[in-house]
Motif scaffolding. Structure first.
Motif, short mmCIF file in Angstrom:
data_model
loop_
_atom_site.label_atom_id
_atom_site.label_comp_id
_atom_site.label_asym_id
_atom_site.label_seq_id
_atom_site.Cartn_x
_atom_site.Cartn_y
_atom_site.Cartn_z
N THR A 142 0.92 -1.27 -0.13
CA THR A 142 0.04 -0.09 -0.03
C THR A 142 0.99 1.41 0.06
N ILE A 166 -1.82 -0.61 -3.91
CA ILE A 166 -2.74 -0.04 -3.76
C ILE A 166 -2.51 1.37 -3.32
N CYS A 356 -7.61 -2.04 3.32
CA CYS A 356 -6.96 -2.46 2.25
C CYS A 356 -6.06 -3.84 2.34
N VAL A 374 -7.97 2.20 -4.05
CA VAL A 374 -8.67 1.74 -2.93
C VAL A 374 -10.14 1.24 -3.66
#
Ligand code: ADE
Length: 412
Positions: A142, A166, A356, A374
């Motif tokens: 992420t 992400i 996430c 997301v």
């Protein structure tokens, strides 16, 4: 418990009270343990809010390690408390030099992570250069911030990104709030703590009118500053103009400003020709991720003398006798001279991070080596939870209204 650790625990607990959305995830995870057996390597600003995220991940079953995403943003009491009380191995010391900073990234990667969590993409960079042997074990990562997302999209474009990422920054519950209200308030906080300046009546130049710049401009204006905006994008420049600010190029702004704050994510946006035009006593600060926005090497070359005049304030005495003041070494003013964004806004950013990671490890979506947004349902769920935590009532569409919106036959 020594005094540093106790201070860290008290401050982490205080921040936790301002993070009800993350708190609700933490409560659910304590029962469900969705991250059991998952190893998470995190490179984030070591703050009280980050501590609450890492504790949440751990209580969800993950094994976690943390290092700093900036050498000047670490809160040492938080690092000590995480390590000693909460069982989160933390590798960070405020003011660490470049070698130590990278050494700490390596220690975090030694965990052999399934998931990386980055703020600025330094962790992913080291993973893709010096620690490529770990790439096979990484499920996904992420990324927290605009600068990191830009770097990762460049890696994707060049075909060198080896794992899915992400882009948490792209969630609306992240950038519309954290970047705007978080950076807006905490940058002014950093300016005040560093200088104790009266903002009212000051000409404050904001360089860059993205979400962060908009936030800084709005808060400075609210405190009575005359705000000047410098922007390269015509749409943003137009928006700043209609928001009521004086919009101009850097050359004119350089002559006008008492305080300069950069929020562009770009290099040398305030450069040597601009220093030559500035008023005696002008203050220069940055709220972008990296310390590249003000050409400090160029400024140093123009200076006859440099000295620290206050905590986080360095005076550069130029050959012609003018003095320019650089705040927090040109590093993120809000984290280096203040405490970063308030908990109430990091609540949404870090709820995005948490959900996430859960989505990645429980749903195991088949992702390519790309930068992803997301999932919309996570974004909307966080907005709903945040509103509920604030006691804000949300109106509902009636069946008639839903039908009206879905139809095209009803007109005048
Ligand atoms: N980035 C900006 N503010 C922050 C905070 N309080 N904690 C972690 N990262 C941040």
């Amino acid at each position: 418990m020594n005094a540093l650790v106790k201070r860290g625990v008290d401050r982490i607990t205080w921040a936790g009270r301002g993070m009800p959305v993350l708190g609700s995830i933490r409560e659910r995870w304590q029962k469900e343990r969705p991250l059991e057996g998952v190893r998470v390597a995190a490179c984030l600003h070591v703050t009280t809010e980050t501590a609450n995220l890492l504790i949440t991940l751990k209580e969800g079953g993950a094994e976690v390690r943390l290092c700093a995403s900036n050498p000047l943003s670490t809160q040492d009491d938080v690092a000590a408390a995480l390590d000693e009380v909460y069982g989160v191995a933390t590798f960070a010391v405020r003011g660490e030099d470049r070698d130590t900073y990278y050494e700490h990234i390596h220690r975090v990667l030694d965990l052999k992570p399934h998931v990386t969590m980055d703020d600025g993409a330094d962790l992913v960079n080291v993973l893709h250069s010096d620690r490529r042997e770990l790439l096979d074990g990484v499920l996904a990562g992420t990324e927290e911030t605009t600068t990191g997302v830009i770097r990762l999209k460049a890696m994707e474009r060049d075909g060198v990104l080896e794992c899915p990422i992400i882009a948490v920054n792209d969630a609306r519950t992240k950038h519309m709030f954290d970047n705007r209200y978080g950076t807006g308030q905490s940058t002014i906080d950093g300016l005040l703590r560093a200088t104790n300046l009266l903002v009212a009546g000051t000409t404050l130049v904001v360089v860059g009118y993205g979400w962060c710049g908009r936030g800084v401009a709005a808060r400075a204006h609210g405190m009575g500053a005359r705000v000047v905006v410098v922007e390269v994008d015509p749409l943003r420049a137009l928006e700043a103009t209609l928001d009521g600010y004086w919009v101009t190029d850097m050359e004119e702004a350089a002559r006008m400003g008492d305080v300069f704050i950069t929020t562009t994510g770009n290099i040398n946006v305030i450069d040597t020709p601009h220093f030559a035009l500035m008023k005696d006593g002008a203050m220069l600060a940055n709220s972008g991720h990296f310390d590249v926005e003000i050409n400090l090497k160029g400024l140093a070359a123009m200076a006859r003398e440099r000295r620290k005049v206050r905590e986080n304030v360095e005076e550069y005495l130029l050959e012609d006798g003018r003095r320019l003041y650089v705040l927090a070494e040109g590093r993120l003013l809000n984290l280096a001279a203040a405490e970063g964004h308030p908990a109430q806004v990091m609540d949404m950013s870090f709820a995005n991070q948490a959900l996430c990671v859960e989505w990645l490890v429980t749903k195991r979506p088949s992702l390519e080596r790309k930068v992803y947004s997301v999932p919309e349902e996570i974004d909307r769920e966080i907005a709903r939870l945040k509103l509920a935590s604030m006691g804000v009532r949300l109106e509902k569409l009636t069946p008639e209204q839903e039908q009206y919106l879905a139809s095209y036959s009803l007109g005048t």
